[in-house]
Design a protein around this motif. Structure first.
Motif, PDB file in Angstrom:
ATOM      1  N   ILE A 162       0.834  -1.202   0.000  1.00 39.60           N
ATOM      2  CA  ILE A 162       0.000   0.000   0.000  1.00 39.60           C
ATOM      3  C   ILE A 162       0.867   1.250   0.000  1.00 39.60           C
ATOM      4  N   ILE A 163       1.887   1.252   0.843  1.00 40.92           N
ATOM      5  CA  ILE A 163       2.738   2.440   0.959  1.00 40.92           C
ATOM      6  C   ILE A 163       3.544   2.679  -0.307  1.00 40.92           C
ATOM      7  N   THR A 164       4.169   1.627  -0.830  1.00 39.24           N
ATOM      8  CA  THR A 164       5.056   1.816  -1.978  1.00 39.24           C
ATOM      9  C   THR A 164       4.299   1.880  -3.308  1.00 39.24           C
ATOM     10  N   TYR A 165       3.539   0.839  -3.589  1.00 40.32           N
ATOM     11  CA  TYR A 165       2.953   0.739  -4.926  1.00 40.32           C
ATOM     12  C   TYR A 165       1.724   1.617  -5.103  1.00 40.32           C
ATOM     13  N   ILE A 166       0.866   1.727  -4.065  1.00 38.72           N
ATOM     14  CA  ILE A 166      -0.371   2.511  -4.204  1.00 38.72           C
ATOM     15  C   ILE A 166      -0.142   3.983  -3.879  1.00 38.72           C
ATOM     16  N   LEU A 167       0.417   4.291  -2.712  1.00 38.73           N
ATOM     17  CA  LEU A 167       0.528   5.685  -2.294  1.00 38.73           C
ATOM     18  C   LEU A 167       1.707   6.413  -2.938  1.00 38.73           C
ATOM     19  N   LEU A 168       2.904   5.911  -2.728  1.00 39.20           N
ATOM     20  CA  LEU A 168       4.065   6.621  -3.263  1.00 39.20           C
ATOM     21  C   LEU A 168       4.045   6.674  -4.786  1.00 39.20           C
ATOM     22  N   ASN A 169       3.562   5.630  -5.419  1.00 45.55           N
ATOM     23  CA  ASN A 169       3.519   5.628  -6.878  1.00 45.55           C
ATOM     24  C   ASN A 169       2.407   6.494  -7.448  1.00 45.55           C
TER      25      ASN A 169
ATOM     26  N   GLU B 231      10.696  12.649  -3.791  1.00 42.22           N
ATOM     27  CA  GLU B 231      11.959  12.703  -3.055  1.00 42.22           C
ATOM     28  C   GLU B 231      11.767  13.308  -1.671  1.00 42.22           C
ATOM     29  N   LYS B 232      10.900  14.321  -1.559  1.00 37.75           N
ATOM     30  CA  LYS B 232      10.648  14.946  -0.258  1.00 37.75           C
ATOM     31  C   LYS B 232       9.917  13.992   0.673  1.00 37.75           C
ATOM     32  N   VAL B 233       8.906  13.295   0.134  1.00 35.15           N
ATOM     33  CA  VAL B 233       8.090  12.409   0.962  1.00 35.15           C
ATOM     34  C   VAL B 233       8.893  11.206   1.443  1.00 35.15           C
ATOM     35  N   THR B 234       9.862  10.774   0.674  1.00 38.11           N
ATOM     36  CA  THR B 234      10.689   9.635   1.070  1.00 38.11           C
ATOM     37  C   THR B 234      12.026  10.078   1.676  1.00 38.11           C
TER      38      THR B 234
ATOM     39  N   GLU C  98      17.079   1.393   3.637  1.00 35.05           N
ATOM     40  CA  GLU C  98      16.567   0.210   2.955  1.00 35.05           C
ATOM     41  C   GLU C  98      15.150   0.454   2.441  1.00 35.05           C
ATOM     42  N   ASN C  99      14.336   1.176   3.222  1.00 36.63           N
ATOM     43  CA  ASN C  99      12.974   1.480   2.793  1.00 36.63           C
ATOM     44  C   ASN C  99      12.973   2.411   1.590  1.00 36.63           C
ATOM     45  N   LYS C 100      13.900   3.372   1.582  1.00 39.36           N
ATOM     46  CA  LYS C 100      14.014   4.292   0.452  1.00 39.36           C
ATOM     47  C   LYS C 100      14.392   3.523  -0.819  1.00 39.36           C
ATOM     48  N   LYS C 101      15.311   2.584  -0.676  1.00 38.21           N
ATOM     49  CA  LYS C 101      15.734   1.788  -1.820  1.00 38.21           C
ATOM     50  C   LYS C 101      14.562   1.011  -2.407  1.00 38.21           C
ATOM     51  N   ILE C 102      13.743   0.423  -1.545  1.00 32.73           N
ATOM     52  CA  ILE C 102      12.583  -0.346  -2.000  1.00 32.73           C
ATOM     53  C   ILE C 102      11.569   0.569  -2.684  1.00 32.73           C
ATOM     54  N   ALA C 103      11.352   1.763  -2.109  1.00 34.05           N
ATOM     55  CA  ALA C 103      10.400   2.712  -2.685  1.00 34.05           C
ATOM     56  C   ALA C 103      10.836   3.143  -4.082  1.00 34.05           C
ATOM     57  N   VAL C 104      12.127   3.371  -4.254  1.00 38.20           N
ATOM     58  CA  VAL C 104      12.657   3.770  -5.562  1.00 38.20           C
ATOM     59  C   VAL C 104      12.491   2.643  -6.576  1.00 38.20           C
TER      60      VAL C 104
ATOM     61  N   LEU D 231       7.963   0.570 -11.383  1.00 37.94           N
ATOM     62  CA  LEU D 231       6.786  -0.159 -11.873  1.00 37.94           C
ATOM     63  C   LEU D 231       5.599   0.769 -12.130  1.00 37.94           C
ATOM     64  N   ARG D 232       5.781   2.052 -11.828  1.00 43.83           N
ATOM     65  CA  ARG D 232       4.690   3.019 -11.973  1.00 43.83           C
ATOM     66  C   ARG D 232       4.196   3.068 -13.412  1.00 43.83           C
TER      67      ARG D 232
END
Length: 260
Positions: free
Chosen positions: A200-207, A216-219, A225-231, A236-237
């Protein structure tokens, strides 16, 4: 805000519900690791704040010979950081705990089977949605509607339809201080979340964030490690992920199925 005051706000809302049901508040000594409030009646309820994890739990267990049997089951959990969270956040938590006790969950709690050991559970999408109420108060009624009309909380659907549009607009308006706090909270929720929450956080919200600078500001305050996963998830966006094709059965298995 002061932690003791926040704890009073939270326990006060729960206490009003429980005392009206005939429960009694018991005296419990705090220690270096946690702060606790205990109520006993048909079952036992406790509210526990863990200093190191900055997490507050509503728990319940059965009564045995007039005392809690201490096979505690966590029925609601929130993150609360007294350095950044507010009185309104404490009120949201207290109201959620009180609603949990008043609502259908209470029946399930009283009928739960005893377990020998209850480990700490990972945060689920409902926990995440409740945490977002502090930022989007209108979610409270939408969460209540979801729980009233569906047998189980549709975490992914709810995040996509209810949280994401609010999130996308909200992050556009954040100043430096607010975005740093929000970024840290999201990272903590990612760490505490199950696989659905992480998605939910990475694929739905951040994307859903269109502007790379806002992303970049939100992350910005994410753990490395979480930043790396989010990037990586951001790559996949806009792409459609094809479902895995079922594997063809081996000739032996196919012959077996045909002969069955």
């Amino acid at each position: 805000m002061e932690l003791e005051r926040a704890f009073e706000i939270i326990t006060g809302k729960v206490e009003r519900v429980l005392l009206a049901k005939g429960y009694q508040k018991q005296s419990v000594a705090d220690n270096a690791k946690e702060m606790t409030a205990l109520y006993t009646g048909n079952v036992a309820y406790s509210i526990v704040y863990y200093f190191d994890k900055k997490r507050i739990l509503l728990r319940s267990c059965e009564m045995e010979d007039g005392e809690p049997d201490n096979t505690w089951k966590t029925i609601a959990t929130w993150l609360f950081d007294p350095e950044t969270d507010t009185a309104r956040d404490a009120e949201n938590i207290g109201e959620d705990f009180a609603e949990t006790i008043r609502g259908p969950k209470q029946v399930a709690v009283q009928k739960q089977k005893k377990s020998k050991k209850d480990g700490e559970s990972t945060s689920d999408p409902l926990f995440f949605a409740n945490r977002m109420v502090g930022y989007f108060p209108e979610l409270r009624d939408e969460i209540a509607y979801e729980k009233a009309h569906y047998e189980s909380f549709r975490g992914i659907t709810f995040a996509d339809e209810k949280i994401m549009p609010k999130f996308r607009e909200y992050v556009k308006t954040l100043n430096k201080g607010a975005v740093e706090k929000f970024s840290k909270t999201l990272s903590e929720l990612y760490d505490a979340g199950d696989l659905d929450v992480k998605g939910i956080i990475t694929y739905i919200l951040l994307n859903s964030i269109e502007d790379d600078e806002v992303f970049e500001k939100v992350t910005g305050n994410f753990a490395p490690e979480n930043k790396k996963i989010a990037v990586e998830a951001r790559k996949l966006r806009g792409k459609k992920i094809k479902p895995e094709k079922p594997k063809k059965p081996s000739k032996f298995m196919a012959d077996t199925l045909n002969n069955t």
